[in-house]
Design an enzyme around this catalytic site. Sequence first.
Site, mmCIF file in Angstrom:
data_model
loop_
_atom_site.group_PDB
_atom_site.id
_atom_site.type_symbol
_atom_site.label_atom_id
_atom_site.label_comp_id
_atom_site.label_asym_id
_atom_site.label_seq_id
_atom_site.Cartn_x
_atom_site.Cartn_y
_atom_site.Cartn_z
ATOM 1 N N GLY A 181 0.861 -1.190 0.000
ATOM 2 C CA GLY A 181 0.000 0.000 0.000
ATOM 3 C C GLY A 181 0.894 1.235 0.000
ATOM 4 O O GLY A 181 2.052 1.182 -0.414
ATOM 5 N N ARG A 182 0.343 2.313 0.513
ATOM 6 C CA ARG A 182 1.081 3.581 0.469
ATOM 7 C C ARG A 182 2.410 3.472 1.213
ATOM 8 O O ARG A 182 3.438 3.959 0.750
ATOM 9 C CB ARG A 182 0.270 4.691 1.130
ATOM 10 C CG ARG A 182 -1.081 4.925 0.526
ATOM 11 C CD ARG A 182 -1.820 5.948 1.370
ATOM 12 N NE ARG A 182 -3.191 6.123 0.987
ATOM 13 C CZ ARG A 182 -4.200 5.357 1.390
ATOM 14 N NH1 ARG A 182 -3.981 4.335 2.187
ATOM 15 N NH2 ARG A 182 -5.425 5.593 0.985
ATOM 16 N N ILE A 183 2.389 2.835 2.399
ATOM 17 C CA ILE A 183 3.622 2.787 3.202
ATOM 18 C C ILE A 183 4.639 1.848 2.549
ATOM 19 O O ILE A 183 5.823 2.177 2.431
ATOM 20 C CB ILE A 183 3.310 2.384 4.664
ATOM 21 C CG1 ILE A 183 2.383 3.426 5.305
ATOM 22 C CG2 ILE A 183 4.609 2.245 5.470
ATOM 23 C CD1 ILE A 183 1.841 3.044 6.686
ATOM 24 N N ARG A 235 -2.091 -8.248 -2.039
ATOM 25 C CA ARG A 235 -3.298 -8.939 -2.520
ATOM 26 C C ARG A 235 -3.401 -8.862 -4.047
ATOM 27 O O ARG A 235 -3.753 -9.806 -4.701
ATOM 28 C CB ARG A 235 -4.548 -8.321 -1.885
ATOM 29 C CG ARG A 235 -5.012 -9.146 -0.705
ATOM 30 C CD ARG A 235 -6.174 -8.501 -0.066
ATOM 31 N NE ARG A 235 -5.777 -7.195 0.466
ATOM 32 C CZ ARG A 235 -6.435 -6.532 1.396
ATOM 33 N NH1 ARG A 235 -7.530 -7.016 1.883
ATOM 34 N NH2 ARG A 235 -6.012 -5.365 1.831
ATOM 35 N N THR A 255 7.005 -2.711 11.290
ATOM 36 C CA THR A 255 6.381 -1.454 11.750
ATOM 37 C C THR A 255 4.874 -1.525 11.518
ATOM 38 O O THR A 255 4.196 -0.501 11.569
ATOM 39 C CB THR A 255 6.928 -0.230 10.977
ATOM 40 O OG1 THR A 255 6.780 -0.485 9.577
ATOM 41 C CG2 THR A 255 8.362 0.069 11.302
ATOM 42 N N ARG A 309 1.996 -4.308 12.620
ATOM 43 C CA ARG A 309 1.331 -4.616 13.881
ATOM 44 C C ARG A 309 1.965 -5.870 14.468
ATOM 45 O O ARG A 309 2.323 -6.798 13.726
ATOM 46 C CB ARG A 309 -0.166 -4.884 13.671
ATOM 47 C CG ARG A 309 -1.030 -3.647 13.478
ATOM 48 C CD ARG A 309 -1.080 -2.775 14.738
ATOM 49 N NE ARG A 309 -1.940 -1.615 14.585
ATOM 50 C CZ ARG A 309 -1.524 -0.392 14.242
ATOM 51 N NH1 ARG A 309 -0.247 -0.164 14.010
ATOM 52 N NH2 ARG A 309 -2.372 0.612 14.152
ATOM 53 N N GLU A 357 1.276 -4.268 23.903
ATOM 54 C CA GLU A 357 1.877 -2.938 24.063
ATOM 55 C C GLU A 357 1.120 -2.176 25.146
ATOM 56 O O GLU A 357 -0.117 -2.243 25.165
ATOM 57 C CB GLU A 357 1.793 -2.159 22.749
ATOM 58 C CG GLU A 357 2.589 -2.801 21.632
ATOM 59 C CD GLU A 357 2.414 -2.088 20.286
ATOM 60 O OE1 GLU A 357 1.771 -1.031 20.239
ATOM 61 O OE2 GLU A 357 2.927 -2.608 19.291
ATOM 62 N N HIS A 382 6.622 1.599 19.378
ATOM 63 C CA HIS A 382 5.478 1.971 18.514
ATOM 64 C C HIS A 382 5.433 3.488 18.288
ATOM 65 O O HIS A 382 4.491 4.163 18.714
ATOM 66 C CB HIS A 382 4.157 1.470 19.113
ATOM 67 C CG HIS A 382 3.061 1.413 18.079
ATOM 68 N ND1 HIS A 382 2.022 0.520 18.118
ATOM 69 C CD2 HIS A 382 2.830 2.153 16.954
ATOM 70 C CE1 HIS A 382 1.214 0.698 17.085
ATOM 71 N NE2 HIS A 382 1.685 1.692 16.366
HETATM 72 C C1 DGY Z 1 -1.133 3.918 13.033
HETATM 73 O O1 DGY Z 1 -1.548 5.028 12.683
HETATM 74 O O2 DGY Z 1 -1.769 2.894 12.824
HETATM 75 C C2 DGY Z 1 0.178 3.874 13.724
HETATM 76 O O3 DGY Z 1 0.554 2.588 14.050
HETATM 77 C C3 DGY Z 1 0.143 4.732 14.954
HETATM 78 O O4 DGY Z 1 -0.778 4.201 15.851
#
Ligand code: DGY
Length: 321
Positions: A159-161, A181, A239, A241, A270, A288
């Site tokens: 995706g974007r990230i 996907r 980064t 989940r 967390e 996080h």
């Molecule tokens: C998000 O925006 O999902 C980041 O993990 C910060 O909570």
Amino acid sequence: MTDSKGRVLVTRRVPEAVAERARREFDAVLAKEDLDAAGAVRAAEETGAEALFIGPKSRLDAAAITALPASVKIIANSSVGYDHMDAAAAKARGIIVTNTPDVLTDCTADLAFMLLLNASRRAYEYEAIMRQGWRQGFGMPDMLGIRPSGKTLGIVGMGRIGQAVARRARGFGMKVLYQNRRRLPVELEEGAEFVPTIEELLPRSQLLSLHLPAERGAPPLMDAKAFALLPKGAVFVNTARGSVVDEEALLAALKSGHLFAAGLDVFQKEPDFDTRFAELPNVFLTPHVASATVETRDAMGFRALDNIAAVLAGKPAPDPV
Ligand code: DGY
């Protein structure tokens, strides 16, 4: 009088610029501490809130959603991830749910790269040596990291990230593979190679970074079998989940040396993360904080308020989930 502005309950502490805008534009009640689900429900009842601005501590499960007062029209997550709440239950009650995409893309990609570089180049160990006073020089074969530049980076979730991470990787001369996907249109791939399955991606990924959303209740994608498929000496970065990783399997892969190192920003639990990770020298850890910059936290707060403003004005939410 103030009711015409729309009653907004902000269930978490927010940057001052966001608080100021909330007070200016809405009849806003701002929590002094981050509220859990019970606290958020109680405060929503007390305030008759029409909009909830929430963070990950307000883990609104189906029971909490049912307990919300009928006044609530929108739950605006001030995050891109919203696995802390039951969005389906909210939508079934006719409550609009939104998140904050785009605004944290670059910061999250920056942090993923920070973890990747620090883990590959043993930053934690070097730092610790310096803070203990150094004093003993290293021989040529001692304390060697691995070179991330020029390696093959696998990205799960394009995706974007994921795409922003791929752009950074190109600057480091990496070959980028991705699993998603769907295959992206060629113009968005920018040279990255689509690999249709995770089983095919992992053995080719010397470096692996996760950027997929977490699905509530789904088994972890990265289990013992998946870690075993990575080449020996791989570096793993998360980064996304914590729930997408079997942490026992990750600990075992780090201890055995199958993984050279890991960079982790997210954990199953967390903030009470499994401190066995902190005992391992080949893990670089952050709490996080991928979106934790002044610019991005302001932008996330404003985006959540934009969604609230739209819905309370009877317009479609810009970022429905
Ligand atoms: C998000 O925006 O999902 C980041 O993990 C910060 O909570």
